[in-house]
Design an enzyme around this catalytic site. Structure first.
Site, PDB file in Angstrom:
ATOM      1  N   GLU A 116       0.872  -1.246   0.142  1.00 54.95           N
ATOM      2  CA  GLU A 116       0.015  -0.017  -0.008  1.00 54.95           C
ATOM      3  C   GLU A 116       0.991   1.298  -0.019  1.00 54.95           C
ATOM      4  O   GLU A 116       0.198   2.335   0.372  1.00 54.95           O
ATOM      5  CB  GLU A 116      -0.837   0.249   1.288  1.00 54.95           C
ATOM      6  CG  GLU A 116      -1.928  -1.209   1.435  1.00 54.95           C
ATOM      7  CD  GLU A 116      -2.771  -1.428   0.319  1.00 54.95           C
ATOM      8  OE1 GLU A 116      -2.782  -0.630  -0.593  1.00 54.95           O
ATOM      9  OE2 GLU A 116      -3.621  -2.328   0.410  1.00 54.95           O
ATOM     10  N   HIS A 140      -2.851   2.421   8.238  1.00 54.42           N
ATOM     11  CA  HIS A 140      -3.821   1.668   7.521  1.00 54.42           C
ATOM     12  C   HIS A 140      -3.773   0.558   8.600  1.00 54.42           C
ATOM     13  O   HIS A 140      -2.888  -0.230   8.794  1.00 54.42           O
ATOM     14  CB  HIS A 140      -3.341   1.178   6.257  1.00 54.42           C
ATOM     15  CG  HIS A 140      -4.431   0.083   5.635  1.00 54.42           C
ATOM     16  ND1 HIS A 140      -5.498   0.282   5.680  1.00 54.42           N
ATOM     17  CD2 HIS A 140      -4.136  -1.091   5.131  1.00 54.42           C
ATOM     18  CE1 HIS A 140      -6.142  -0.789   5.100  1.00 54.42           C
ATOM     19  NE2 HIS A 140      -5.103  -1.639   4.891  1.00 54.42           N
ATOM     20  N   HIS A 142      -6.848  -2.932  10.009  1.00 53.26           N
ATOM     21  CA  HIS A 142      -8.073  -3.654   9.751  1.00 53.26           C
ATOM     22  C   HIS A 142      -9.007  -3.740  10.836  1.00 53.26           C
ATOM     23  O   HIS A 142      -9.306  -4.893  11.655  1.00 53.26           O
ATOM     24  CB  HIS A 142      -7.756  -5.050   9.206  1.00 53.26           C
ATOM     25  CG  HIS A 142      -6.836  -5.007   7.923  1.00 53.26           C
ATOM     26  ND1 HIS A 142      -6.440  -6.191   7.420  1.00 53.26           N
ATOM     27  CD2 HIS A 142      -6.442  -3.920   7.069  1.00 53.26           C
ATOM     28  CE1 HIS A 142      -5.873  -5.856   6.175  1.00 53.26           C
ATOM     29  NE2 HIS A 142      -6.054  -4.805   5.811  1.00 53.26           N
ATOM     30  N   GLU A 170     -17.592  12.119  22.458  1.00 51.39           N
ATOM     31  CA  GLU A 170     -16.240  12.767  22.240  1.00 51.39           C
ATOM     32  C   GLU A 170     -15.998  12.714  20.602  1.00 51.39           C
ATOM     33  O   GLU A 170     -15.055  13.415  20.292  1.00 51.39           O
ATOM     34  CB  GLU A 170     -14.989  11.913  22.885  1.00 51.39           C
ATOM     35  CG  GLU A 170     -15.265  12.101  24.371  1.00 51.39           C
ATOM     36  CD  GLU A 170     -14.586  13.370  25.179  1.00 51.39           C
ATOM     37  OE1 GLU A 170     -13.477  13.768  24.752  1.00 51.39           O
ATOM     38  OE2 GLU A 170     -15.470  14.028  25.760  1.00 51.39           O
ATOM     39  N   HIS A 211     -12.684  -3.556   4.080  1.00 56.29           N
ATOM     40  CA  HIS A 211     -11.382  -3.824   4.208  1.00 56.29           C
ATOM     41  C   HIS A 211     -10.552  -3.230   5.408  1.00 56.29           C
ATOM     42  O   HIS A 211      -9.965  -3.994   6.050  1.00 56.29           O
ATOM     43  CB  HIS A 211     -10.738  -3.130   2.907  1.00 56.29           C
ATOM     44  CG  HIS A 211      -9.066  -3.271   2.670  1.00 56.29           C
ATOM     45  ND1 HIS A 211      -8.319  -3.537   1.881  1.00 56.29           N
ATOM     46  CD2 HIS A 211      -8.137  -3.550   3.970  1.00 56.29           C
ATOM     47  CE1 HIS A 211      -7.137  -3.699   1.993  1.00 56.29           C
ATOM     48  NE2 HIS A 211      -7.007  -3.616   3.133  1.00 56.29           N
TER      49      HIS A 211
HETATM   50  P1  13P Z   1       1.112  -5.481   3.068  1.00 58.25           P
HETATM   51  O1  13P Z   1       1.561  -6.785   3.836  1.00 58.25           O
HETATM   52  O2  13P Z   1       1.799  -5.242   1.637  1.00 58.25           O
HETATM   53  O3  13P Z   1       1.633  -4.133   3.832  1.00 58.25           O
HETATM   54  O4  13P Z   1      -0.408  -5.312   2.854  1.00 58.25           O
HETATM   55  C1  13P Z   1      -1.455  -5.532   3.969  1.00 58.25           C
HETATM   56  C2  13P Z   1      -2.614  -4.873   3.897  1.00 58.25           C
HETATM   57  O5  13P Z   1      -3.164  -4.374   4.686  1.00 58.25           O
HETATM   58  C3  13P Z   1      -2.891  -4.584   2.275  1.00 58.25           C
HETATM   59  O6  13P Z   1      -4.111  -3.552   2.243  1.00 58.25           O
HETATM   60 ZN    ZN Z   2      -5.138  -3.570   4.220  1.00 58.76          ZN
END
Ligand code: 13P
Ligand code: ZN
Length: 274
Positions: A116, A140, A142, A170, A211
Site C-alpha cells: 500500500e 492503515h 483492519h 467525544e 477492508h
Molecule cells: P502489506 O503486507 O503489503 O502491507 O499489505 C497488508 C494490507 O493490509 C493490504 O491492504
Molecule cells: Zn489492508
C-alpha cells in the site's frame, strides 16, 4: 548505540506493537508510514546502507521529492515488528521526481515497502499540502467493527460520519471533519491510492469498504488515537445495532452535536448535519 536506539524508530516500533495488541493486524494486515524530519534522517544516516535501485511507484507526489519514510514491509507481520525490526520495517528515500523509492535501511532479506505504499505516499502528499507540512503519519489497519459497519450502512461519508459521531460524545471533537468512504476496490495499487488521496484532501481518515481504515496525523499519538476512537465508536455502533436488533430508542441529536462543537471550539462539517 544503533539505529534501534533512536527515539523516532523506537516510537514507530511502539505504535506497531500497540496496533498488534489491539487486534487490528491479523497476519500481515495493515501498514504504517512516517515522513521523517530532517534531524531524524541525520540521526539515522550513519546506519544507512548502500541504497537499493530506484523502484517506480506508479504515482507522483512532487512535494515529497527527496523525503525519507519509515515503512512497514509488504507481507510482514505487525506482531513481529518489535521482535525483528530489521526484517519487518525499513527506511526508503524518494527520488527527486517524487515517483520512485529506494531502500536505505532495514527490509533485510529482500523485503519491500508495504504493497500500500502508493496509497500511503499519495495520502502523505495531499495531507502534507492540506496541513502545511504538519501531517507526518499515515496508518492503515483492519479494525473489525469498522469493517463490519461497511456491510450495513450506505457507503458514503455523510452516513458514516453521522453514525460515528452519534456513537460516542467525544467523537465529534476528535474528528469534526468526519470520515471519507472509498467504495470496494482492489487494494495495493495506483487506482485505490488516487481514490483515497482525493478524499484525504478533505478528511483526515478514510474508510475502505469491506477492508479497513486509513488515518493521518502529525504524530503517532494523534494518529493512533484517531484510529482507536473511530474503531471504538464503530464497536459501540455494532453493539447497539445487534443488541437493539436495529431499533434505537434514543441517540445524540444533531443540535446536541452542534452544542458539543460550540463548547469545544471545533468546526463540525455542517453539510452532514440535519
Ligand atoms: P502489506 O503486507 O503489503 O502491507 O499489505 C497488508 C494490507 O493490509 C493490504 O491492504
Ligand atoms: Zn489492508
Amino acid at each position: 548505540m544503533g539505529i534501534l536506539d533512536i527515539g523516532i524508530v523506537q516510537s514507530y516500533i511502539r505504535m506497531c506493537e500497540d496496533g498488534w495488541q489491539q487486534g487490528w493486524h491479523e497476519r500481515n494486515g495493515g501498514n504504517l508510514t512516517y515522513r521523517m524530519k530532517k534531524e531524524e534522517v541525520a540521526a539515522c544516516r550513519p546506519f544507512f546502507y548502500k541504497p537499493s535501485e530506484w523502484v517506480d511507484m506508479g504515482v507522483t507526489g512532487e512535494n515529497l521529492a527527496g523525503e525519507y519514510f519509515l515503512t512497514t514491509g509488504s507481507g510482514k507481520y505487525f506482531r513481529n515488528v518489535a521482535l525483528d525490526p530489521i526484517h519487518s520495517i525499513g527506511i526508503v528515500e524518494i527520488n527527486p521526481e517524487g515517483n520512485a523509492w529506494r531502500i536505505v535501511w532495514g527490509l533485510k532479506g529482500g523485503a519491500r515497502p508495504t504493497s500500500e505504499f502508493p496509497s500511503h505516499f499519495m495520502n502523505h502528499s495531499v495531507r502534507a499540502e492540506a496541513t502545511k507540512g504538519e501531517c507526518r503519519v499515515i496508518y492503515h489497519a483492519h479494525p473489525a467493527n469498522l469493517i463490519a459497519m461497511t456491510y450495513l450502512l450506505p457507503l458514503n461519508a455523510r452516513d458514516f460520519s453521522r453514525a460515528l459521531w452519534k456513537s460516542a460524545t467525544e467523537c465529534p471533537v476528535v474528528f469534526p471533519g468526519g470520515v471519507g468512504v472509498v467504495p470496494w476496490m482492489v487494494p495495493g495499487g495506483a487506482e485505490i491510492a488516487l481514490a483515497t488521496s482525493q478524499l484525504m484532501k478533505k478528511y483526515d481518515a478514510a474508510v475502505w469498504a469491506h477492508h479497513g481504515l486509513f488515518c493521518s496525523g502529525p504524530d503517532f499519538d494523534t494518529t493512533f488515537g484517531l484510529m482507536h476512537t473511530i474503531e471504538k465508536a464503530a464497536q459501540i455502533w455494532v453493539l447497539v445495532q445487534s443488541a437493539g436488533q436495529g431499533k434505537v430508542l434514543q441517540t445524540i441529536e444533531d443540535d446536541q452535536l452542534r452544542a458539543i462543537a460550540k463548547d469545544f471550539g471545533v468546526c463540525l462539517r455542517e453539510e452532514f448535519l440535519n
